[in-house]
Enzyme design. Structure first.
Site, PDB file in Angstrom:
ATOM      1  N   HIS A   1       1.343   4.943  -2.343  1.00  0.00           N
ATOM      2  CA  HIS A   1       1.022   5.679  -3.476  1.00  0.00           C
ATOM      3  C   HIS A   1       2.338   6.525  -3.931  1.00  0.00           C
ATOM      4  CE1 HIS A   1      -3.584   5.706  -2.337  1.00  0.00           C
ATOM      5  NE2 HIS A   1      -2.841   5.475  -1.082  1.00  0.00           N
TER       6      HIS A   1
ATOM      7  N   ASP B   1       1.560   3.922   2.695  1.00  0.00           N
ATOM      8  CA  ASP B   1       0.723   4.854   2.119  1.00  0.00           C
ATOM      9  C   ASP B   1       1.378   6.058   1.531  1.00  0.00           C
ATOM     10  OD1 ASP B   1      -1.965   5.593   1.683  1.00  0.00           O
ATOM     11  OD2 ASP B   1      -2.547   6.236   3.546  1.00  0.00           O
ATOM     12  N   ASP B   2       1.587   7.103   2.244  1.00  0.00           N
ATOM     13  CA  ASP B   2       2.116   8.345   1.551  1.00  0.00           C
ATOM     14  C   ASP B   2       3.497   8.752   2.376  1.00  0.00           C
ATOM     15  OD1 ASP B   2       0.223   8.895  -0.577  1.00  0.00           O
ATOM     16  OD2 ASP B   2      -0.917   8.665   1.392  1.00  0.00           O
TER      17      ASP B   2
ATOM     18  N   HIS C   1       1.031  -1.193  -0.037  1.00  0.00           N
ATOM     19  CA  HIS C   1      -0.084  -0.109  -0.126  1.00  0.00           C
ATOM     20  C   HIS C   1       0.986   1.465   0.084  1.00  0.00           C
ATOM     21  CE1 HIS C   1      -3.765   2.159   1.812  1.00  0.00           C
ATOM     22  NE2 HIS C   1      -3.116   3.092   1.064  1.00  0.00           N
TER      23      HIS C   1
ATOM     24  N   GLU D   1     -11.145   3.182   5.988  1.00  0.00           N
ATOM     25  CA  GLU D   1     -10.126   4.126   6.464  1.00  0.00           C
ATOM     26  C   GLU D   1     -10.798   5.182   7.317  1.00  0.00           C
ATOM     27  OE1 GLU D   1      -8.300   6.524   3.497  1.00  0.00           O
ATOM     28  OE2 GLU D   1      -6.546   7.079   4.916  1.00  0.00           O
TER      29      GLU D   1
ATOM     30  N   HIS E   1      -9.376   1.092  -1.252  1.00  0.00           N
ATOM     31  CA  HIS E   1      -9.577   1.675  -0.153  1.00  0.00           C
ATOM     32  C   HIS E   1     -10.872   1.488   0.642  1.00  0.00           C
ATOM     33  CE1 HIS E   1      -5.632   3.426  -1.275  1.00  0.00           C
ATOM     34  NE2 HIS E   1      -5.527   3.938  -0.234  1.00  0.00           N
TER      35      HIS E   1
HETATM   36  N1  ADE Z   1      -4.826   8.725  -1.673  1.00  0.00           N
HETATM   37  C1  ADE Z   1      -3.362   8.887  -1.239  1.00  0.00           C
HETATM   38  N2  ADE Z   1      -3.235   8.476   0.275  1.00  0.00           N
HETATM   39  C2  ADE Z   1      -4.642   8.038   0.465  1.00  0.00           C
HETATM   40  C3  ADE Z   1      -5.333   7.745   1.642  1.00  0.00           C
HETATM   41  N3  ADE Z   1      -4.471   7.369   2.494  1.00  0.00           N
HETATM   42  N4  ADE Z   1      -6.495   7.402   1.596  1.00  0.00           N
HETATM   43  C4  ADE Z   1      -7.120   7.742   0.394  1.00  0.00           C
HETATM   44  N5  ADE Z   1      -6.652   8.219  -0.719  1.00  0.00           N
HETATM   45  C5  ADE Z   1      -5.608   8.327  -0.806  1.00  0.00           C
HETATM   46 ZN    ZN Z   2      -3.761   4.803   0.448  1.00  0.00          ZN
END
Ligand code: ADE
Ligand code: ZN
Length: 349
Positions: free
Chosen positions: A26, A285-286, A24, A207, A204
């Site tokens: 991005h 994630d990011d 996971h 969350e 997703h």
């Molecule tokens: N796009 C990038 N990170 C995300 C996240 N945590 N949840 C939803 N969309 C995303």
């Molecule tokens: Zn994500």
């Protein structure tokens, strides 16, 4: 192997060295402030932040929406095929340095095509870097194209049509962006078309959205994994189903804290998810926005939740079994894990 009963420091050293799989991530979320400002200058894009400090100071989010607003602004510096190539290769070099052996990465084509960037520039830049990453670094990968759910189902269908000429180099589809108000049910047709083309499907869900979105993703989109899914714990019947069917959940601990999904790492659901017998994996994630890559996520939860070697082994094994790879690659990863673990115990009798 019964477990390493060493100090937490020894376990942390093992975590850093163990072969890891990221499920996971991005790609746009790996855009570090330094690269963001460099690309802004190169492409003459006005980002509205004077320097790295000003940019980092803005990385305080109250929820998913507040993060996404900044994240999409950041993507505006990505313009050319070369930009996407550099972004992706930089991540893979970092991945290699932290013993990530396989990465299944997301990209958000709509955040680029809506600014006039050609789909082909995004895809070809990313693809070339993934190929080089495998060739030069031995980091294998899968590429997952995500639809921005808040742009609606028609835009998702149009993006899938645009991806038509490239479906042989896209491994799966996903669903991301602002969750609440955009239930998986809206995207049934595009997911059906993608699955009919042999693509993997993930989404997703859970969350910020309710457990019902997780059920919709499974029942209507027929996804193979749930991204995040932490809110499943609100529905014991759903937890039972996820555990029984071994549906992998790609959990992102540092992201969850930064976006206010959980109040603190100490209160993170990960330990309860493990105790419930769920197939849980740790992911980043990011990472450029949330203060840590995959290793930092593992180290942070190890500390906050006092995880044992056996917990770490379960998380690693779950990530190998949840990856879209064949059995021989899975067995190799497990063998590499055991080798790292045994070497480690020998080094630290
Ligand atoms: N796009 C990038 N990170 C995300 C996240 N945590 N949840 C939803 N969309 C995303
Ligand atoms: Zn994500």
């Amino acid at each position: 192997m019964t477990g390493l009963r060493g100090t937490p420091e020894r376990l942390d050293a093992f975590i850093s060295a163990m072969p890891k799989v990221e499920l996971h991530l991005h790609l746009e979320g790996t855009l570090e402030p330094e690269m963001l400002l460099r690309l802004a200058e190169r492409n003459r894009v006005e980002v509205g932040f004077a320097d790295v400090h000003a940019l980092r100071a803005a990385y305080r989010f109250s929820d998913l929406r507040s993060f996404l607003d900044l994240y999409y602004r950041g993507t505006e510096v990505l313009v050319t095929e070369q930009d996407f190539f550099e972004l992706t290769l930089t991540y893979l070099e970092r991945a290699d340095a932290m013993a990530i052996r396989h990465a299944e990465v997301f990209f958000d084509p709509q955040s680029h095509t809506r600014r006039g960037v050609p789909f082909g520039a995004v895809l070809e830049g990313v693809r070339a870097a993934l190929d080089e990453g495998e060739r030069r670094l031995g980091v294998t990968s899968r590429l997952i194209m995500c639809f921005l759910r808040d742009l609606g189902p028609e835009a998702a269908a149009a993006t899938f049509a645009e991806a038509g000429p490239y479906l042989d180099v896209i491994d799966g589809i996903g669903l991301d962006s602002a969750e609440v108000g955009y239930p998986p049910a809206l995207f049934q047709e595009t997911f059906e078309a993608a699955r009919a083309n042999g693509l993997h499907a993930v989404a997703h869900a859970g969350e910020e959205g309710p457990p019902a979105y997780i059920e919709q993703a499974l029942d209507l989109l027929k996804v193979e994994r749930i991204d995040h899914g932490v809110r499943c714990l609100e529905d014991p019947r759903l937890v039972g189903r996820l555990a029984r069917d071994r549906i992998p959940l790609t959990v992102c601990p540092l992201s969850n804290v930064r976006l206010g999904v959980v109040p603190s790492l100490e209160q993170h659901a990960l330990r309860r998810m493990l105790a419930a017998g769920l197939c849980v994996t740790v992911n980043s994630d990011d990472p450029a926005y949330f203060g840590g890559y995959l290793t930092e996520n593992f180290l942070a939860v190890r500390r906050a939740l006092d995880l044992s070697f056996n917990d770490i082994r379960t998380l690693a094994a779950d990530s190998y079994s949840a990856a879209f790879i064949d059995e021989s690659r899975r067995r190799r990863l497990l063998a590499e894990f055991d080798e790292a673990a045994s070497g480690y115990t020998l080094d630290h009798p």
